[in-house]
Motif scaffolding. Sequence first.
Motif, PDB file in Angstrom:
ATOM      1  N   LEU A 171     -16.311  28.873 -28.009  1.00  0.00           N
ATOM      2  CA  LEU A 171     -16.452  30.125 -28.594  1.00  0.00           C
ATOM      3  C   LEU A 171     -17.965  30.664 -27.343  1.00  0.00           C
ATOM      4  N   GLY A 172     -18.300  29.992 -27.535  1.00  0.00           N
ATOM      5  CA  GLY A 172     -19.705  30.566 -27.027  1.00  0.00           C
ATOM      6  C   GLY A 172     -20.173  30.351 -24.593  1.00  0.00           C
ATOM      7  N   SER A 173     -19.134  30.417 -25.049  1.00  0.00           N
ATOM      8  CA  SER A 173     -18.957  29.772 -23.725  1.00  0.00           C
ATOM      9  C   SER A 173     -19.321  31.626 -22.516  1.00  0.00           C
ATOM     10  N   ALA A 176     -14.961  34.522 -20.361  1.00  0.00           N
ATOM     11  CA  ALA A 176     -13.719  34.932 -20.876  1.00  0.00           C
ATOM     12  C   ALA A 176     -12.496  34.101 -21.878  1.00  0.00           C
ATOM     13  N   GLN A 178     -11.666  30.624 -21.444  1.00  0.00           N
ATOM     14  CA  GLN A 178     -12.016  29.235 -22.122  1.00  0.00           C
ATOM     15  C   GLN A 178     -12.548  30.199 -24.296  1.00  0.00           C
ATOM     16  N   ARG A 179     -13.468  32.120 -23.590  1.00  0.00           N
ATOM     17  CA  ARG A 179     -13.124  32.278 -25.718  1.00  0.00           C
ATOM     18  C   ARG A 179     -11.593  32.233 -25.630  1.00  0.00           C
ATOM     19  N   ARG A 201     -18.237  35.523 -34.326  1.00  0.00           N
ATOM     20  CA  ARG A 201     -17.929  35.737 -32.920  1.00  0.00           C
ATOM     21  C   ARG A 201     -17.941  37.023 -32.820  1.00  0.00           C
ATOM     22  N   GLU A 205     -19.017  39.867 -29.840  1.00  0.00           N
ATOM     23  CA  GLU A 205     -18.255  39.704 -28.726  1.00  0.00           C
ATOM     24  C   GLU A 205     -18.042  41.361 -27.840  1.00  0.00           C
ATOM     25  N   VAL A 210     -11.484  39.585 -25.207  1.00  0.00           N
ATOM     26  CA  VAL A 210     -11.542  38.895 -26.081  1.00  0.00           C
ATOM     27  C   VAL A 210     -11.226  38.490 -27.646  1.00  0.00           C
TER      28      VAL A 210
END
Length: 526
Positions: A171-173, A176, A178-179, A201, A205, A210
Amino acid sequence: MLSSLFSRLLACILLCATVQANALTAEQALAIAAGETDDRVAAVQQAVVEPSERTAAFLQALADDAVKVADGKALIVRDDKGIDPVTGAEVPVPADAEDIINNNRMRGEIDTALAGLALFGKDEAQRMAAAKALTKEPDVGRLPLLDKALAQETSDKIRAQLELARAATLLGSDDAAQRIAAAQALSLSATPDTRLLLNERVTVEEDAKVKAALQAALRAIDGQLAWGERLGAAFSGISLGSILLLVALGLAITYGLMGVINMAHGELMMIGAYATYVVQGIFQKYFPGAFDWYLVAALPLAFGASAAVGAVLERGVLRFLYGRPLETLLATWGISLVLMQLVRTIFGAQNVGVENPAWMSGGVQVLSNLTLPYNRLVIIGFAIAVLLGMGYLIGRTRLGLFVRGVTQNRPIASCMGVNTARIDTMAFALGSGIAGLAGCALSQVGNVGPDLGQSYIVDAFMVVVLGGVGQLAGTVYAALGLGILNKFLEGWAGAVLAKIAVLVFIIIFIQKRPQGIFAVKGRTAD
Protein backbone atom coordinates in the motif's frame (compact mmCIF):
# COMPACT_ATOMS: atom_id res chain seq x y z
CA MET A 1 14.86 -7.84 38.80
CA LEU A 2 17.00 -10.93 38.28
CA SER A 3 14.02 -13.01 37.26
CA SER A 4 13.00 -10.36 34.72
CA LEU A 5 16.53 -10.26 33.33
CA PHE A 6 16.69 -14.04 33.18
CA SER A 7 13.37 -14.23 31.31
CA ARG A 8 14.61 -11.69 28.73
CA LEU A 9 17.86 -13.58 28.27
CA LEU A 10 15.93 -16.80 27.83
CA ALA A 11 13.67 -15.15 25.25
CA CYS A 12 16.76 -13.92 23.43
CA ILE A 13 18.30 -17.40 23.44
CA LEU A 14 15.11 -18.96 22.09
CA LEU A 15 14.89 -16.31 19.38
CA CYS A 16 18.49 -16.84 18.41
CA ALA A 17 17.86 -20.56 18.01
CA THR A 18 15.29 -19.86 15.29
CA VAL A 19 17.50 -18.01 12.83
CA GLN A 20 20.46 -18.77 10.65
CA ALA A 21 24.06 -18.45 11.82
CA ASN A 22 25.20 -15.67 9.50
CA ALA A 23 27.65 -13.08 10.79
CA LEU A 24 26.83 -9.60 12.08
CA THR A 25 29.52 -7.08 11.18
CA ALA A 26 30.78 -4.34 13.47
CA GLU A 27 29.72 -1.74 10.91
CA GLN A 28 26.17 -3.08 10.89
CA ALA A 29 25.99 -3.08 14.69
CA LEU A 30 27.22 0.52 14.88
CA ALA A 31 24.81 1.65 12.15
CA ILE A 32 21.90 0.07 14.03
CA ALA A 33 22.94 1.54 17.38
CA ALA A 34 24.02 5.09 16.54
CA GLY A 35 23.17 7.83 14.08
CA GLU A 36 20.02 9.43 12.77
CA THR A 37 16.79 7.55 13.27
CA ASP A 38 16.13 7.14 9.53
CA ASP A 39 19.58 5.63 9.02
CA ARG A 40 19.19 3.32 12.01
CA VAL A 41 15.77 2.13 10.79
CA ALA A 42 17.24 1.38 7.35
CA ALA A 43 20.12 -0.52 8.98
CA VAL A 44 17.71 -2.63 11.03
CA GLN A 45 15.61 -3.48 7.98
CA GLN A 46 18.72 -4.44 6.02
CA ALA A 47 20.07 -6.61 8.84
CA VAL A 48 16.93 -8.71 9.23
CA VAL A 49 16.85 -9.59 5.54
CA GLU A 50 19.76 -11.95 6.25
CA PRO A 51 18.98 -12.95 9.85
CA SER A 52 21.65 -14.33 12.15
CA GLU A 53 22.03 -15.36 15.76
CA ARG A 54 24.18 -12.31 16.50
CA THR A 55 21.66 -9.99 14.84
CA ALA A 56 18.83 -11.38 16.93
CA ALA A 57 20.86 -11.11 20.14
CA PHE A 58 21.91 -7.55 19.35
CA LEU A 59 18.36 -6.42 18.55
CA GLN A 60 17.12 -8.00 21.77
CA ALA A 61 19.81 -6.15 23.70
CA LEU A 62 18.71 -2.90 22.05
CA ALA A 63 15.12 -3.59 23.09
CA ASP A 64 16.37 -4.18 26.66
CA ASP A 65 18.39 -0.90 26.67
CA ALA A 66 21.54 -2.96 27.15
CA VAL A 67 23.68 -1.44 24.36
CA LYS A 68 26.41 1.21 24.68
CA VAL A 69 28.76 2.87 22.17
CA ALA A 70 32.46 3.52 22.80
CA ASP A 71 35.42 4.16 20.49
CA GLY A 72 33.26 3.82 17.40
CA LYS A 73 31.99 0.37 18.40
CA ALA A 74 28.71 -0.94 19.76
CA LEU A 75 28.81 -3.11 22.90
CA ILE A 76 26.24 -5.20 24.71
CA VAL A 77 26.45 -4.49 28.43
CA ARG A 78 24.70 -6.74 30.95
CA ASP A 79 25.51 -6.86 34.68
CA ASP A 80 28.42 -4.45 34.07
CA LYS A 81 30.01 -6.96 31.69
CA GLY A 82 30.70 -6.06 28.08
CA ILE A 83 29.95 -8.42 25.19
CA ASP A 84 31.13 -7.96 21.61
CA PRO A 85 27.96 -8.23 19.46
CA VAL A 86 29.98 -9.60 16.52
CA THR A 87 31.91 -12.40 18.25
CA GLY A 88 30.02 -12.85 21.50
CA ALA A 89 33.26 -12.63 23.45
CA GLU A 90 33.51 -10.73 26.73
CA VAL A 91 35.25 -7.36 26.38
CA PRO A 92 36.02 -4.52 28.83
CA VAL A 93 33.55 -1.64 29.04
CA PRO A 94 35.31 1.72 28.58
CA ALA A 95 34.57 4.36 31.19
CA ASP A 96 33.38 6.80 28.53
CA ALA A 97 30.87 4.36 27.00
CA GLU A 98 27.63 6.16 26.12
CA ASP A 99 24.12 4.77 26.54
CA ILE A 100 21.98 4.32 23.45
CA ILE A 101 18.67 6.18 23.53
CA ASN A 102 15.83 4.70 21.48
CA ASN A 103 12.86 6.89 20.65
CA ASN A 104 9.37 5.46 20.18
CA ARG A 105 9.83 5.03 16.45
CA MET A 106 13.06 3.10 16.94
CA ARG A 107 11.55 0.90 19.63
CA GLY A 108 8.66 0.08 17.35
CA GLU A 109 11.08 -0.79 14.55
CA ILE A 110 13.14 -3.04 16.84
CA ASP A 111 10.01 -4.87 18.09
CA THR A 112 8.82 -5.36 14.52
CA ALA A 113 12.26 -6.61 13.47
CA LEU A 114 12.26 -9.15 16.30
CA ALA A 115 8.81 -10.27 15.17
CA GLY A 116 10.14 -10.54 11.61
CA LEU A 117 12.97 -12.80 12.75
CA ALA A 118 10.37 -15.11 14.29
CA LEU A 119 9.06 -15.72 10.75
CA PHE A 120 11.91 -18.18 10.28
CA GLY A 121 11.32 -20.20 13.46
CA LYS A 122 10.03 -23.75 13.74
CA ASP A 123 6.98 -22.92 15.86
CA GLU A 124 3.94 -22.27 13.62
CA ALA A 125 2.16 -20.26 16.32
CA GLN A 126 5.14 -17.91 16.59
CA ARG A 127 5.36 -17.54 12.81
CA MET A 128 1.64 -16.75 12.59
CA ALA A 129 1.92 -14.18 15.39
CA ALA A 130 4.91 -12.60 13.63
CA ALA A 131 3.03 -12.44 10.32
CA LYS A 132 0.05 -10.75 12.01
CA ALA A 133 2.36 -8.25 13.72
CA LEU A 134 3.94 -7.32 10.39
CA THR A 135 0.47 -6.93 8.85
CA LYS A 136 -0.42 -4.34 11.49
CA GLU A 137 2.86 -2.41 11.03
CA PRO A 138 3.52 -2.42 7.25
CA ASP A 139 6.70 -0.89 5.85
CA VAL A 140 8.06 -1.09 2.30
CA GLY A 141 11.53 -1.68 3.71
CA ARG A 142 10.40 -5.07 5.04
CA LEU A 143 9.30 -6.33 1.63
CA PRO A 144 12.50 -8.41 1.07
CA LEU A 145 12.00 -10.03 4.48
CA LEU A 146 8.42 -10.97 3.63
CA ASP A 147 9.42 -12.32 0.21
CA LYS A 148 12.07 -14.50 1.82
CA ALA A 149 9.61 -15.78 4.43
CA LEU A 150 7.04 -16.54 1.72
CA ALA A 151 9.60 -18.45 -0.32
CA GLN A 152 10.24 -20.95 2.48
CA GLU A 153 6.88 -21.06 4.30
CA THR A 154 5.08 -24.43 4.14
CA SER A 155 1.88 -23.72 6.09
CA ASP A 156 -1.02 -22.53 3.93
CA LYS A 157 -2.56 -20.47 6.75
CA ILE A 158 0.69 -18.68 7.49
CA ARG A 159 1.32 -18.12 3.77
CA ALA A 160 -2.12 -16.50 3.48
CA GLN A 161 -1.31 -14.21 6.41
CA LEU A 162 2.09 -13.37 4.87
CA GLU A 163 0.35 -12.50 1.60
CA LEU A 164 -1.86 -10.09 3.53
CA ALA A 165 1.20 -8.61 5.20
CA ARG A 166 2.82 -8.21 1.80
CA ALA A 167 -0.30 -6.54 0.38
CA ALA A 168 -0.43 -4.18 3.37
CA THR A 169 3.21 -3.35 2.74
CA LEU A 170 2.59 -2.64 -0.94
CA LEU A 171 0.00 0.00 0.00
CA GLY A 172 3.00 2.27 0.49
CA SER A 173 4.57 1.41 -2.87
CA ASP A 174 5.45 4.12 -5.37
CA ASP A 175 3.78 2.10 -8.14
CA ALA A 176 0.06 2.93 -8.42
CA ALA A 177 -0.69 -0.45 -10.02
CA GLN A 178 0.83 -2.23 -7.02
CA ARG A 179 -1.24 -0.12 -4.64
CA ILE A 180 -4.43 -1.00 -6.55
CA ALA A 181 -3.56 -4.71 -6.49
CA ALA A 182 -2.81 -4.46 -2.77
CA ALA A 183 -6.18 -2.83 -2.09
CA GLN A 184 -7.98 -5.57 -4.02
CA ALA A 185 -6.09 -8.27 -2.10
CA LEU A 186 -6.84 -6.65 1.27
CA SER A 187 -10.55 -6.41 0.44
CA LEU A 188 -10.69 -10.20 0.84
CA SER A 189 -9.52 -9.87 4.45
CA ALA A 190 -12.52 -8.53 6.34
CA THR A 191 -10.86 -7.63 9.63
CA PRO A 192 -10.91 -4.43 11.68
CA ASP A 193 -7.13 -4.18 11.33
CA THR A 194 -7.35 -4.29 7.54
CA ARG A 195 -10.08 -1.65 7.57
CA LEU A 196 -7.86 0.57 9.71
CA LEU A 197 -4.94 0.20 7.28
CA LEU A 198 -7.11 1.08 4.29
CA ASN A 199 -8.65 4.06 6.09
CA GLU A 200 -5.21 5.40 6.93
CA ARG A 201 -4.07 4.99 3.34
CA VAL A 202 -7.16 6.53 1.74
CA THR A 203 -6.65 9.77 3.69
CA VAL A 204 -3.22 10.35 2.13
CA GLU A 205 -3.76 8.80 -1.31
CA GLU A 206 -3.62 11.33 -4.16
CA ASP A 207 -4.09 9.09 -7.20
CA ALA A 208 -7.82 9.05 -8.12
CA LYS A 209 -7.79 5.46 -9.44
CA VAL A 210 -5.99 4.13 -6.40
CA LYS A 211 -8.31 6.06 -4.09
CA ALA A 212 -11.33 4.57 -5.87
CA ALA A 213 -9.87 1.07 -5.41
CA LEU A 214 -9.24 1.76 -1.71
CA GLN A 215 -12.79 3.00 -1.20
CA ALA A 216 -14.21 -0.05 -3.02
CA ALA A 217 -12.15 -2.31 -0.77
CA LEU A 218 -13.42 -0.43 2.30
CA ARG A 219 -17.05 -0.85 1.18
CA ALA A 220 -16.53 -4.59 0.70
CA ILE A 221 -14.91 -4.95 4.13
CA ASP A 222 -17.58 -2.82 5.83
CA GLY A 223 -20.29 -4.99 4.32
CA GLN A 224 -18.69 -8.18 5.63
CA LEU A 225 -17.91 -6.71 9.05
CA ALA A 226 -21.49 -5.46 9.37
CA TRP A 227 -22.73 -9.04 9.32
CA GLY A 228 -20.32 -9.93 12.09
CA GLU A 229 -21.56 -6.98 14.15
CA ARG A 230 -25.19 -7.95 13.62
CA LEU A 231 -24.55 -11.57 14.52
CA GLY A 232 -22.51 -10.43 17.50
CA ALA A 233 -25.39 -8.27 18.73
CA ALA A 234 -27.81 -11.16 18.24
CA PHE A 235 -25.55 -13.54 20.17
CA SER A 236 -25.09 -10.99 22.95
CA GLY A 237 -28.86 -10.62 23.10
CA ILE A 238 -29.39 -14.38 23.30
CA SER A 239 -26.69 -14.58 25.96
CA LEU A 240 -28.33 -11.81 28.02
CA GLY A 241 -31.71 -13.45 27.43
CA SER A 242 -30.44 -16.78 28.75
CA ILE A 243 -29.18 -15.07 31.90
CA LEU A 244 -32.50 -13.26 32.36
CA LEU A 245 -34.27 -16.57 31.80
CA LEU A 246 -32.25 -18.28 34.53
CA VAL A 247 -32.93 -15.39 36.88
CA ALA A 248 -36.64 -15.24 36.08
CA LEU A 249 -37.41 -18.97 36.13
CA GLY A 250 -37.29 -19.15 39.91
CA LEU A 251 -39.32 -15.97 40.16
CA ALA A 252 -41.90 -17.44 37.81
CA ILE A 253 -42.68 -19.96 40.56
CA THR A 254 -42.51 -17.76 43.64
CA TYR A 255 -44.33 -14.84 42.01
CA GLY A 256 -46.10 -16.31 39.01
CA LEU A 257 -47.49 -19.44 40.69
CA MET A 258 -47.56 -18.48 44.36
CA GLY A 259 -48.31 -14.76 44.15
CA VAL A 260 -45.39 -13.78 46.41
CA ILE A 261 -43.54 -10.60 45.46
CA ASN A 262 -40.12 -11.86 46.52
CA MET A 263 -37.74 -8.91 46.66
CA ALA A 264 -35.12 -11.23 48.17
CA HIS A 265 -34.93 -13.29 44.97
CA GLY A 266 -31.74 -11.50 43.92
CA GLU A 267 -30.12 -12.32 47.27
CA LEU A 268 -31.00 -15.99 46.80
CA MET A 269 -29.04 -15.76 43.53
CA MET A 270 -26.22 -14.13 45.46
CA ILE A 271 -26.15 -17.09 47.87
CA GLY A 272 -25.76 -19.46 44.93
CA ALA A 273 -22.88 -17.37 43.59
CA TYR A 274 -21.10 -17.33 46.94
CA ALA A 275 -21.65 -21.09 47.29
CA THR A 276 -19.80 -21.44 43.98
CA TYR A 277 -17.00 -19.26 45.37
CA VAL A 278 -16.72 -21.48 48.47
CA VAL A 279 -16.53 -24.65 46.36
CA GLN A 280 -13.83 -23.02 44.22
CA GLY A 281 -11.78 -22.32 47.35
CA ILE A 282 -12.16 -25.92 48.55
CA PHE A 283 -11.00 -27.31 45.22
CA GLN A 284 -8.07 -24.88 45.06
CA LYS A 285 -6.90 -25.96 48.51
CA TYR A 286 -7.69 -29.67 48.64
CA PHE A 287 -8.24 -30.84 45.05
CA PRO A 288 -6.05 -28.64 42.81
CA GLY A 289 -5.69 -31.39 40.22
CA ALA A 290 -9.47 -31.51 39.70
CA PHE A 291 -10.00 -27.75 39.74
CA ASP A 292 -11.51 -27.69 36.25
CA TRP A 293 -14.49 -29.67 37.59
CA TYR A 294 -15.26 -27.49 40.60
CA LEU A 295 -18.18 -25.88 38.78
CA VAL A 296 -19.91 -29.25 38.37
CA ALA A 297 -19.59 -29.85 42.12
CA ALA A 298 -20.81 -26.31 42.83
CA LEU A 299 -24.15 -26.76 41.04
CA PRO A 300 -25.86 -29.00 43.64
CA LEU A 301 -24.41 -26.96 46.51
CA ALA A 302 -25.62 -23.67 45.00
CA PHE A 303 -29.07 -25.16 44.47
CA GLY A 304 -29.20 -26.68 47.95
CA ALA A 305 -27.95 -23.59 49.78
CA SER A 306 -30.47 -21.26 48.12
CA ALA A 307 -33.30 -23.81 48.43
CA ALA A 308 -32.60 -24.21 52.15
CA VAL A 309 -32.65 -20.44 52.73
CA GLY A 310 -35.84 -20.22 50.67
CA ALA A 311 -37.51 -22.97 52.70
CA VAL A 312 -36.63 -21.23 55.97
CA LEU A 313 -37.91 -17.95 54.55
CA GLU A 314 -41.21 -19.50 53.53
CA ARG A 315 -41.79 -21.39 56.77
CA GLY A 316 -40.69 -18.55 59.01
CA VAL A 317 -42.20 -15.51 57.31
CA LEU A 318 -44.14 -15.91 54.08
CA ARG A 319 -46.58 -18.62 55.21
CA PHE A 320 -48.28 -15.95 57.33
CA LEU A 321 -48.56 -13.48 54.45
CA TYR A 322 -50.18 -15.44 51.59
CA GLY A 323 -52.89 -13.40 49.90
CA ARG A 324 -51.25 -10.11 50.91
CA PRO A 325 -48.74 -9.36 48.12
CA LEU A 326 -47.76 -5.88 49.30
CA GLU A 327 -46.85 -7.23 52.72
CA THR A 328 -44.73 -9.98 51.12
CA LEU A 329 -42.95 -7.24 49.18
CA LEU A 330 -42.05 -5.31 52.34
CA ALA A 331 -41.08 -8.43 54.28
CA THR A 332 -38.83 -9.86 51.57
CA TRP A 333 -37.25 -6.46 50.97
CA GLY A 334 -36.21 -6.34 54.62
CA ILE A 335 -34.93 -9.92 54.41
CA SER A 336 -32.86 -8.99 51.34
CA LEU A 337 -31.12 -6.28 53.36
CA VAL A 338 -30.40 -8.77 56.15
CA LEU A 339 -28.95 -11.30 53.70
CA MET A 340 -26.72 -8.69 52.04
CA GLN A 341 -25.37 -7.56 55.40
CA LEU A 342 -24.80 -11.16 56.46
CA VAL A 343 -22.73 -11.79 53.33
CA ARG A 344 -20.74 -8.60 53.94
CA THR A 345 -20.00 -9.80 57.48
CA ILE A 346 -18.83 -13.25 56.37
CA PHE A 347 -17.07 -12.54 53.06
CA GLY A 348 -16.41 -8.80 53.21
CA ALA A 349 -17.86 -5.89 51.26
CA GLN A 350 -15.51 -6.29 48.28
CA ASN A 351 -16.24 -8.46 45.26
CA VAL A 352 -14.67 -11.92 45.25
CA GLY A 353 -13.07 -13.59 42.24
CA VAL A 354 -14.55 -16.71 40.69
CA GLU A 355 -12.44 -18.23 37.91
CA ASN A 356 -13.64 -19.98 34.79
CA PRO A 357 -12.59 -23.62 34.41
CA ALA A 358 -10.19 -24.27 31.55
CA TRP A 359 -12.97 -25.74 29.40
CA MET A 360 -14.97 -22.50 29.72
CA SER A 361 -12.06 -20.19 28.86
CA GLY A 362 -11.48 -18.84 25.37
CA GLY A 363 -13.96 -18.95 22.53
CA VAL A 364 -14.67 -20.08 18.99
CA GLN A 365 -14.03 -17.59 16.18
CA VAL A 366 -16.89 -17.63 13.69
CA LEU A 367 -15.98 -14.52 11.69
CA SER A 368 -12.99 -12.21 11.72
CA ASN A 369 -14.79 -9.84 14.07
CA LEU A 370 -17.03 -12.35 15.86
CA THR A 371 -15.82 -14.67 18.62
CA LEU A 372 -18.29 -16.65 20.70
CA PRO A 373 -16.97 -17.09 24.27
CA TYR A 374 -17.19 -20.61 25.65
CA ASN A 375 -18.57 -19.43 29.00
CA ARG A 376 -21.50 -17.71 27.30
CA LEU A 377 -22.19 -20.77 25.13
CA VAL A 378 -22.17 -23.01 28.20
CA ILE A 379 -24.56 -20.71 30.06
CA ILE A 380 -26.97 -20.70 27.10
CA GLY A 381 -26.93 -24.50 27.08
CA PHE A 382 -27.30 -24.57 30.87
CA ALA A 383 -30.33 -22.24 30.72
CA ILE A 384 -31.98 -24.54 28.17
CA ALA A 385 -31.29 -27.57 30.39
CA VAL A 386 -32.74 -25.86 33.48
CA LEU A 387 -35.81 -24.76 31.49
CA LEU A 388 -36.44 -28.30 30.21
CA GLY A 389 -35.92 -29.75 33.68
CA MET A 390 -38.29 -27.26 35.27
CA GLY A 391 -40.91 -27.79 32.56
CA TYR A 392 -40.74 -31.54 33.10
CA LEU A 393 -40.95 -31.14 36.87
CA ILE A 394 -43.99 -28.85 36.78
CA GLY A 395 -45.80 -30.62 33.95
CA ARG A 396 -44.95 -34.30 34.37
CA THR A 397 -44.26 -35.10 38.03
CA ARG A 398 -46.41 -35.62 41.12
CA LEU A 399 -44.88 -32.57 42.80
CA GLY A 400 -45.70 -30.45 39.75
CA LEU A 401 -49.28 -31.74 39.79
CA PHE A 402 -49.66 -30.77 43.44
CA VAL A 403 -48.11 -27.34 42.84
CA ARG A 404 -50.49 -26.65 39.98
CA GLY A 405 -53.45 -27.94 41.97
CA VAL A 406 -52.67 -25.81 45.03
CA THR A 407 -52.05 -22.77 42.83
CA GLN A 408 -55.34 -23.10 40.97
CA ASN A 409 -57.63 -23.99 43.91
CA ARG A 410 -56.12 -24.32 47.36
CA PRO A 411 -59.33 -25.33 49.24
CA ILE A 412 -60.22 -28.12 46.82
CA ALA A 413 -56.60 -29.39 46.81
CA SER A 414 -56.67 -29.46 50.61
CA CYS A 415 -59.98 -31.37 50.57
CA MET A 416 -58.38 -33.94 48.24
CA GLY A 417 -55.74 -34.66 50.87
CA VAL A 418 -52.90 -32.50 49.58
CA ASN A 419 -50.69 -31.05 52.33
CA THR A 420 -50.83 -27.49 51.02
CA ALA A 421 -48.39 -26.09 53.60
CA ARG A 422 -45.78 -28.65 52.61
CA ILE A 423 -46.35 -28.00 48.91
CA ASP A 424 -45.93 -24.26 49.47
CA THR A 425 -42.59 -24.85 51.16
CA MET A 426 -41.36 -27.23 48.46
CA ALA A 427 -42.46 -24.91 45.64
CA PHE A 428 -40.79 -21.90 47.22
CA ALA A 429 -37.63 -23.93 47.89
CA LEU A 430 -37.64 -25.04 44.23
CA GLY A 431 -37.89 -21.46 42.98
CA SER A 432 -35.14 -20.40 45.40
CA GLY A 433 -32.90 -23.29 44.31
CA ILE A 434 -33.27 -22.27 40.66
CA ALA A 435 -32.23 -18.76 41.72
CA GLY A 436 -29.11 -20.36 43.25
CA LEU A 437 -28.36 -22.06 39.92
CA ALA A 438 -28.70 -18.67 38.24
CA GLY A 439 -26.17 -17.25 40.72
CA CYS A 440 -23.77 -20.09 39.96
CA ALA A 441 -24.01 -19.29 36.25
CA LEU A 442 -23.66 -15.55 36.79
CA SER A 443 -20.43 -16.11 38.73
CA GLN A 444 -18.84 -17.18 35.45
CA VAL A 445 -19.61 -13.96 33.55
CA GLY A 446 -19.46 -11.18 36.12
CA ASN A 447 -18.36 -10.05 39.54
CA VAL A 448 -19.61 -11.78 42.67
CA GLY A 449 -20.44 -9.37 45.48
CA PRO A 450 -23.09 -8.51 48.06
CA ASP A 451 -24.95 -6.35 45.52
CA LEU A 452 -25.11 -9.03 42.81
CA GLY A 453 -28.84 -9.58 43.07
CA GLN A 454 -29.73 -5.90 42.89
CA SER A 455 -28.53 -5.77 39.28
CA TYR A 456 -31.05 -8.36 38.08
CA ILE A 457 -34.14 -8.27 40.31
CA VAL A 458 -35.93 -5.51 38.37
CA ASP A 459 -35.21 -7.16 35.02
CA ALA A 460 -36.43 -10.50 36.40
CA PHE A 461 -39.77 -9.02 37.45
CA MET A 462 -40.12 -7.33 34.06
CA VAL A 463 -39.57 -10.68 32.32
CA VAL A 464 -42.20 -12.47 34.45
CA VAL A 465 -44.81 -9.71 34.10
CA LEU A 466 -44.22 -9.29 30.37
CA GLY A 467 -44.36 -13.03 29.72
CA GLY A 468 -47.55 -13.56 31.67
CA VAL A 469 -47.89 -14.46 35.32
CA GLY A 470 -47.49 -18.20 35.82
CA GLN A 471 -46.61 -18.90 32.17
CA LEU A 472 -43.24 -20.59 31.57
CA ALA A 473 -43.49 -20.18 27.79
CA GLY A 474 -44.13 -16.47 28.25
CA THR A 475 -41.08 -16.22 30.51
CA VAL A 476 -38.91 -17.73 27.75
CA TYR A 477 -40.23 -15.42 25.04
CA ALA A 478 -39.97 -12.35 27.28
CA ALA A 479 -36.40 -13.13 28.43
CA LEU A 480 -35.05 -13.71 24.92
CA GLY A 481 -37.04 -10.81 23.45
CA LEU A 482 -35.88 -8.32 26.07
CA GLY A 483 -32.28 -9.54 25.83
CA ILE A 484 -32.07 -9.20 22.04
CA LEU A 485 -34.00 -5.92 21.99
CA ASN A 486 -31.77 -4.44 24.69
CA LYS A 487 -28.53 -5.35 22.88
CA PHE A 488 -29.66 -4.02 19.51
CA LEU A 489 -30.82 -0.78 21.13
CA GLU A 490 -27.50 -0.46 22.97
CA GLY A 491 -25.64 -0.46 19.67
CA TRP A 492 -27.93 2.25 18.34
CA ALA A 493 -28.60 4.51 21.34
CA GLY A 494 -26.25 3.48 24.14
CA ALA A 495 -26.77 1.43 27.31
CA VAL A 496 -28.71 4.01 29.34
CA LEU A 497 -31.15 5.01 26.60
CA ALA A 498 -31.61 1.33 25.70
CA LYS A 499 -32.72 0.55 29.27
CA ILE A 500 -35.14 3.48 29.21
CA ALA A 501 -36.54 2.46 25.83
CA VAL A 502 -37.09 -1.13 27.01
CA LEU A 503 -38.86 0.06 30.16
CA VAL A 504 -41.12 2.38 28.13
CA PHE A 505 -41.91 -0.49 25.77
CA ILE A 506 -42.91 -2.76 28.67
CA ILE A 507 -45.11 -0.07 30.22
CA ILE A 508 -46.94 0.49 26.91
CA PHE A 509 -47.26 -3.26 26.31
CA ILE A 510 -48.70 -3.92 29.77
CA GLN A 511 -51.16 -1.06 29.29
CA LYS A 512 -52.44 -2.73 26.12
CA ARG A 513 -52.17 -6.33 27.38
CA PRO A 514 -52.21 -6.42 31.20
CA GLN A 515 -51.89 -10.21 31.43
CA GLY A 516 -48.67 -10.32 29.42
CA ILE A 517 -47.77 -12.21 26.25
CA PHE A 518 -49.62 -15.36 27.32
CA ALA A 519 -52.86 -14.67 29.22
CA VAL A 520 -54.33 -17.22 31.60
CA LYS A 521 -57.05 -19.17 29.80
CA GLY A 522 -60.30 -20.09 31.51
CA ARG A 523 -63.78 -18.91 32.37
CA THR A 524 -62.37 -16.31 34.72
CA ALA A 525 -59.01 -14.67 34.97
CA ASP A 526 -58.38 -12.45 37.98
